[in-house]
Design a protein around this motif. Structure first.
Motif, PDB file in Angstrom:
ATOM      1  N   GLN A  64      -7.221   6.908  -1.956  1.00 40.57           N
ATOM      2  CA  GLN A  64      -6.301   7.648  -1.528  1.00 40.57           C
ATOM      3  C   GLN A  64      -5.402   7.644  -3.215  1.00 40.57           C
ATOM      4  N   ASN A 122       0.012   5.578   7.118  1.00 38.76           N
ATOM      5  CA  ASN A 122      -1.086   4.388   6.305  1.00 38.76           C
ATOM      6  C   ASN A 122      -0.041   3.353   6.599  1.00 38.76           C
ATOM      7  N   SER A 125       0.936  -1.000   0.085  1.00 43.34           N
ATOM      8  CA  SER A 125       0.107   0.348  -0.148  1.00 43.34           C
ATOM      9  C   SER A 125       0.207   1.221   0.258  1.00 43.34           C
ATOM     10  N   TYR A 168       1.263  10.246   3.508  1.00 44.04           N
ATOM     11  CA  TYR A 168       0.716   9.295   3.618  1.00 44.04           C
ATOM     12  C   TYR A 168       1.568   7.806   3.978  1.00 44.04           C
ATOM     13  N   LEU A 210      -9.029  -0.997   4.561  1.00 41.85           N
ATOM     14  CA  LEU A 210      -7.785   0.092   4.295  1.00 41.85           C
ATOM     15  C   LEU A 210      -7.111  -0.261   2.275  1.00 41.85           C
ATOM     16  N   SER A 227      -7.119   2.884   0.129  1.00 38.28           N
ATOM     17  CA  SER A 227      -5.691   2.569  -0.619  1.00 38.28           C
ATOM     18  C   SER A 227      -6.258   2.928  -1.741  1.00 38.28           C
ATOM     19  N   LEU A 257      -5.646   9.844   7.428  1.00 39.09           N
ATOM     20  CA  LEU A 257      -6.271   9.696   6.288  1.00 39.09           C
ATOM     21  C   LEU A 257      -7.353   9.862   5.704  1.00 39.09           C
TER      22      LEU A 257
END
Lengths: 498, 175
Positions: A318, A350, A256, A346, A311, A315, A393
């Protein structure tokens, strides 16, 4: 053709260290408790290797020759601030992953030595990918990264989900790479060279009315399939949820952040150095892909109950926000630093979130979001940190994600372009949607009744990692200036300026 | 009677071998026999490369496609006993029309290229053939040294990865 070993010192350290870790792995027993980490155990050696490579990358970033940009191995790779910056992000991510893996694998019998060796080699591939300036080098390092990732994703052989994750990732990756190579062959056919600077000069040499625009666009589109697969861009994102869920959590974290960052590095480099304004206008294409990616990611993240799946979709979303910056690349000088700053933020938010997920799943053996019920009581520090990462996030202050998003949106608005304005509005709407699923985790941690009251005891190392990531996330909000300066400094390429 | 060069004759013969064995691959009912003819078809393609004076490509074709891929498939077949002896029907009852437009499309493209060039040979066959192996070797160790070395690390990683994934872990096995 010549090279200076100093410029590729990070890669040389990684290569030597990877082989060393492989050998060190032979002397460890796979069920050895992580409490007994010796100086020569794979974890320690991997950490040493990655730290050494990170230090040498940092030393490179402010060297005057590097600021101008140097080409190595006859235009195979560029040593310029952008490449070094992405190397730093990738290496920092891998250092996090080593800590995560040491915690994650404590109860699982796996081949530890080879795991860390492959992690180092994947890092090597990612750092070459962020510097590659030749189609052969881009393809080779991208495939290197993919092949290593397929193996790492399937590392839990006894777990059918891990096997499925690996096979899915492999099948998608193979198809994406094939399409990408087809796209590259079109440019080789047009320019009879694989060097991207030479391809660029060939593409701009066409007379305005005689340029094979359709072929160029088709080739770019096909290359974007391969790159889009790496950055989990819709519609090439379908592998992400299953792969993220089935892979060992540290590997998910690697995919990620490191894999995505390297993918963005190559997207930025190819778009900026090859497809300059006279060649083909890719802004509408990236705008469409960005809007699609963030919306698909956010809407599908809403109903998820597995935190790794959530997540994964997060991602993807994102990546959509980052593509907003990529779309503004041509029209706003702010865009490239904004993308790089966001990736840097990030990295911490993350990796921090995945560190908490690793900690919880290693102790509760589950990735269900409901397991986070009452985490505030069972491990207060982790819950506070996780709340910070989720806020970040989502892009809400008091966390650095806000600064990152602010700069991305600012770049889109500064461009003055209508479609980019609409895209920024869509991104803000998406941000609001995303608050729901990020805050859902916080809701469980603080307001839901826990199944049991036994405290979770994160190890000292994990506390340090989570604390460090949380501190970085806060610091980058309170005083973002040095980080903005670093991003601006790094937003320089060897060939072509946005 | 039209005269033909030795090259054209050889091309015709090789094309017959490729097409004939390819048809057999697609129609034979014993999968092992299919595989043998697949190897023959690959060998024919290597012959075409030789005719085009791509000696390196021909050698790689033999080494990789016949030496590695076909042999690997044979191993896979031999390990699955039942497949070896069973007859499998290869005719598709429902989708047999689907490949037709694809085949016609490819033919149309090739025919267009042929017409456009007035039936002239696309490859300069009168040119003296230069052995390519030496040139490729030099390029690999000069301009393409970095990708070449990186590929060698990739092979190491792929080997380690394949062994890890394929190895059977015994409970008392140190690793």
């Amino acid at each position: 053709m010549s090279f200076n070993p100093f410029y590729i010192l990070p890669e040389l350290i990684l290569t030597a260290g990877g082989i060393l870790v492989l050998l060190a792995g032979l002397s460890t027993r796979k069920w050895e408790a992580p409490g007994k980490i010796k100086p020569y155990s794979p974890e320690a050696l991997a950490l040493l290797t990655l730290t050494g490579a990170l230090a040498s990358s940092l030393a490179l970033l402010w060297r005057p020759e590097v600021v101008k940009g140097v080409s190595q191995f006859g235009d195979m790779i560029a040593v310029d601030p952008m490449a070094v910056f992405f190397k730093i992000v990738v290496l920092a991510c891998s250092i996090f992953v080593v800590f995560l893996a040491a915690d994650y694998f404590q109860g699982i019998r796996v081949h530890r030595g080879e795991f860390y060796a492959l992690l180092i080699f994947a890092t090597l591939a990612a750092s070459f990918l962020s510097a590659a300036t030749d189609l052969i080098m881009i393809y080779l390092s991208l495939e290197f990264l993919s092949i290593t990732s397929y193996v790492l994703v399937g590392w839990l052989k006894q777990d059918p989900r891990s096997n499925e994750a690996s096979v899915k990732y492999f099948l998608y990756g193979a198809v994406a790479a094939a399409v990408m190579v087809y796209g590259m062959s079109i440019f080789y056919g047009l320019a009879a060279t694989t060097d991207i600077a030479a391809i660029h000069s060939k593409l701009v040499s066409y007379p305005p009315d005689g340029s094979p625009t359709h072929i160029i666009f088709l080739g770019l589109l096909m290359m974007m399939v391969g790159f889009g697969f790496k950055i989990s861009m819709a519609p090439f994102h379908q592998w992400a949820p299953d792969t993220y869920e089935g892979a060992p959590t540290p590997v998910t974290a690697f995919l990620s952040v490191a894999s995505k960052a390297a993918g963005f590095a190559v997207v930025l480099r190819v778009l900026v150095s090859v497809f300059t304004p006279g060649v083909v206008d890719w802004t509408p294409m990236i705008v469409a892909l960005s809007g699609l990616t963030m919306t698909v990611g956010n809407l599908t993240a809403l109903p998820q109950c597995n935190i790794k799946r959530m997540l994964a979709y997060s991602s993807i979303a994102q990546a959509g926000y980052l593509l907003l910056g990529v779309a503004a690349l041509r029209l706003s000088p702010l865009a490239l630093p904004a993308v790089m700053l966001y990736l840097f933020i990030y990295l911490f938010m993350n990796m921090g979130a995945f560190a908490v997920v690793t900690m919880v799943s290693a102790r509760l053996n589950s990735d269900d979001i409901r397991e986070y019920s009452g985490l505030a009581k069972r491990s207060p520090a982790s819950a506070v940190a996780m709340a910070i990462f989720m806020l970040s996030l989502a892009g809400i202050p008091p966390a650095a994600g806000f600064v990152g998003k602010f700069y991305l949106f600012a770049a889109a608005l500064q461009s003055g372009d209508k479609t980019l304005l609409y895209l920024a509005i869509l991104a803000i709407a998406n941000t609001v949607i995303s608050v729901y699923y990020y805050m859902n985790v916080v809701r469980y941690m603080y307001f839901a009744k826990p199944k049991s009251d036994t405290p979770l005891k994160p190890s000292f190392a994990m506390n340090m990692v989570v604390g460090f990531a949380a501190a970085a996330t806060i610091i980058m909000l309170i005083s973002p200036e040095p980080f903005i300066q670093m991003a601006k400094h790094s937003a320089a390429l060897l060939t072509g300026t946005p | 009677m039209p005269t033909i060069t030795l090259q054209q004759f050889m091309f015709g013969a090789i094309a017959l071998v490729i097409l004939g064995s390819a048809i057999l691959v697609a129609t034979l009912r014993n999968i092992f026999h299919c595989l043998l003819f697949l190897a023959l078809s690959f060998l024919g393609v290597a012959g075409v490369y030789l005719l085009l004076s791509a000696d390196f490509l021909a050698a790689v074709q033999v080494l990789v496609y016949i030496g590695a891929i076909t042999v690997l498939m044979m191993f896979a077949l031999m390990m699955t006993h039942r497949v070896m002896t069973t007859d499998i029907s290869q005719s598709l009852t429902q989708w047999w029309l689907a490949p037709l437009p694809i085949a016609l499309g490819i033919f149309a493209v090739l025919f267009r290229v042929y017409v456009r060039h007035g039936g002239q040979a696309l490859v300069d066959t009168k040119h003296h053939a230069v052995p390519t192996t030496g040139i490729i070797g030099q390029a690999l160790l000069t301009r393409y040294m970095l990708p070449f070395e990186l590929a060698s690390i990739l092979l190491l990683v792929a080997m380690v990865g394949a062994i890890i994934l394929a190895k059977e872990d015994k409970s008392d096995d140190p690793a």
